[in-house]
Scaffold this active site. Sequence first.
Site, mmCIF file in Angstrom:
data_model
loop_
_atom_site.group_PDB
_atom_site.id
_atom_site.type_symbol
_atom_site.label_atom_id
_atom_site.label_comp_id
_atom_site.label_asym_id
_atom_site.label_seq_id
_atom_site.Cartn_x
_atom_site.Cartn_y
_atom_site.Cartn_z
ATOM 1 N N ASN A 183 -4.605 3.918 -2.927
ATOM 2 C CA ASN A 183 -3.195 3.784 -3.268
ATOM 3 C C ASN A 183 -2.803 4.496 -4.556
ATOM 4 O O ASN A 183 -1.623 4.808 -4.750
ATOM 5 C CB ASN A 183 -2.829 2.304 -3.417
ATOM 6 C CG ASN A 183 -2.967 1.557 -2.127
ATOM 7 O OD1 ASN A 183 -2.510 2.023 -1.096
ATOM 8 N ND2 ASN A 183 -3.620 0.411 -2.162
ATOM 9 N N THR A 206 -10.510 -12.782 1.571
ATOM 10 C CA THR A 206 -10.461 -12.445 2.993
ATOM 11 C C THR A 206 -11.684 -12.982 3.713
ATOM 12 O O THR A 206 -12.743 -13.190 3.118
ATOM 13 C CB THR A 206 -10.376 -10.923 3.208
ATOM 14 O OG1 THR A 206 -11.510 -10.295 2.587
ATOM 15 C CG2 THR A 206 -9.100 -10.365 2.604
ATOM 16 N N GLU A 238 -6.878 -0.451 -5.275
ATOM 17 C CA GLU A 238 -7.760 0.392 -4.478
ATOM 18 C C GLU A 238 -7.387 1.847 -4.731
ATOM 19 O O GLU A 238 -6.207 2.195 -4.836
ATOM 20 C CB GLU A 238 -7.604 0.072 -2.987
ATOM 21 C CG GLU A 238 -8.096 -1.317 -2.629
ATOM 22 C CD GLU A 238 -7.733 -1.698 -1.201
ATOM 23 O OE1 GLU A 238 -8.664 -1.985 -0.443
ATOM 24 O OE2 GLU A 238 -6.536 -1.711 -0.878
ATOM 25 N N HIS A 262 0.828 -1.200 0.000
ATOM 26 C CA HIS A 262 0.000 0.000 0.000
ATOM 27 C C HIS A 262 0.866 1.254 0.000
ATOM 28 O O HIS A 262 1.837 1.337 0.755
ATOM 29 C CB HIS A 262 -0.911 0.024 1.233
ATOM 30 C CG HIS A 262 -2.092 -0.888 1.110
ATOM 31 N ND1 HIS A 262 -2.964 -1.127 2.151
ATOM 32 C CD2 HIS A 262 -2.556 -1.620 0.073
ATOM 33 C CE1 HIS A 262 -3.910 -1.962 1.756
ATOM 34 N NE2 HIS A 262 -3.677 -2.274 0.502
#
Length: 333
Positions: free
Chosen positions: A110, A191, A107, A38
């Site tokens: 970032n 996840t 995302e 990130h």
Amino acid sequence: MIRFGYKASAEQFPPAELLRYGVLAEELGFDSVFVSDHLQPWRHDGGHAPAALPWLGALAARTERVLIGTSVLTPSFRYHPAVVAQAFATLGCLAPERVVLGVGSGESLNEVPLGIPWPDGKERFARLKEAVQLIQRLWREDRVTFEGQYYRTENATIYDKPEIPVPVYIGASGPSATRLAGRIADGFITTSGKGRELYTDTLLPAVREGAEKASRKIDDLDLLIEVKVSFDDDHEKARQDTRHWGALALTPDEKTGVEDPIEMQRRADALPVERTATRWIVSSDHDEHAEKIAGYLDMGFKHLVFHAPGPDQERFLRLYSERILPQLRSRVS
């Protein structure tokens, strides 16, 4: 093969401290260490964002056995896919058969701060697919000329690469990218903390469908899930620890369009602990805790990477190695 790994929280700890935890994870018997890539963390105060590539090189030099990789890196905006191919080929030479390239579609947190216009999901998926295909060609072939919709190379060669190419895992939470993982990747990453039906009725069947379309077997893929866990003898402490990662409990509508860690932190900190804890397996009872985790093994996942939210990661690693991993390994055997 069933593996149990450690998620090194790059957004929570400075690089040297995080490296110490990664080395300790190997010493305590964890099978893998994965780190996210990130540019910015999910919160500003107490947040960190070390670059994954040099950090993985340091981890490779300090460890001997543990599998290491990204969960996940975006190979389609901040990096040209050929640069990713070069970097992970180098890591693969330094730590043969111990490196994984985990990738995702990205995302906005970032990429937008660098002035990158943020495209819709369809374009991000297309970029990810094209990037992975280019990376794999660069590892298999010499002098690669590639003319894609988004990326191009002309007689590009990766001169230093391991004999066995680095495995590519694709991270996804929807069926399209999950099917892509089944078709072209060596593993799938997702996840925990969502409804069971998402995994059993949508994601795992999509991996199988993608594999079958490519005349592959799902058993040949590593099915990895990051399991969000908060385990401590003090149950209330385990609950309160989840506050640091409150952003994970925000709904997509609450997060969409937020590219500033300060604003993301403000929204996350406004949540009660009852919401921040919803994405985590929170427990002070090791039998109950292990039983809940085993549910993901029962679904068919083969690689569980544990992400703990608390500030004392050494305590977590030692508690887990003493109380949880033995139960899970006993169950598997």
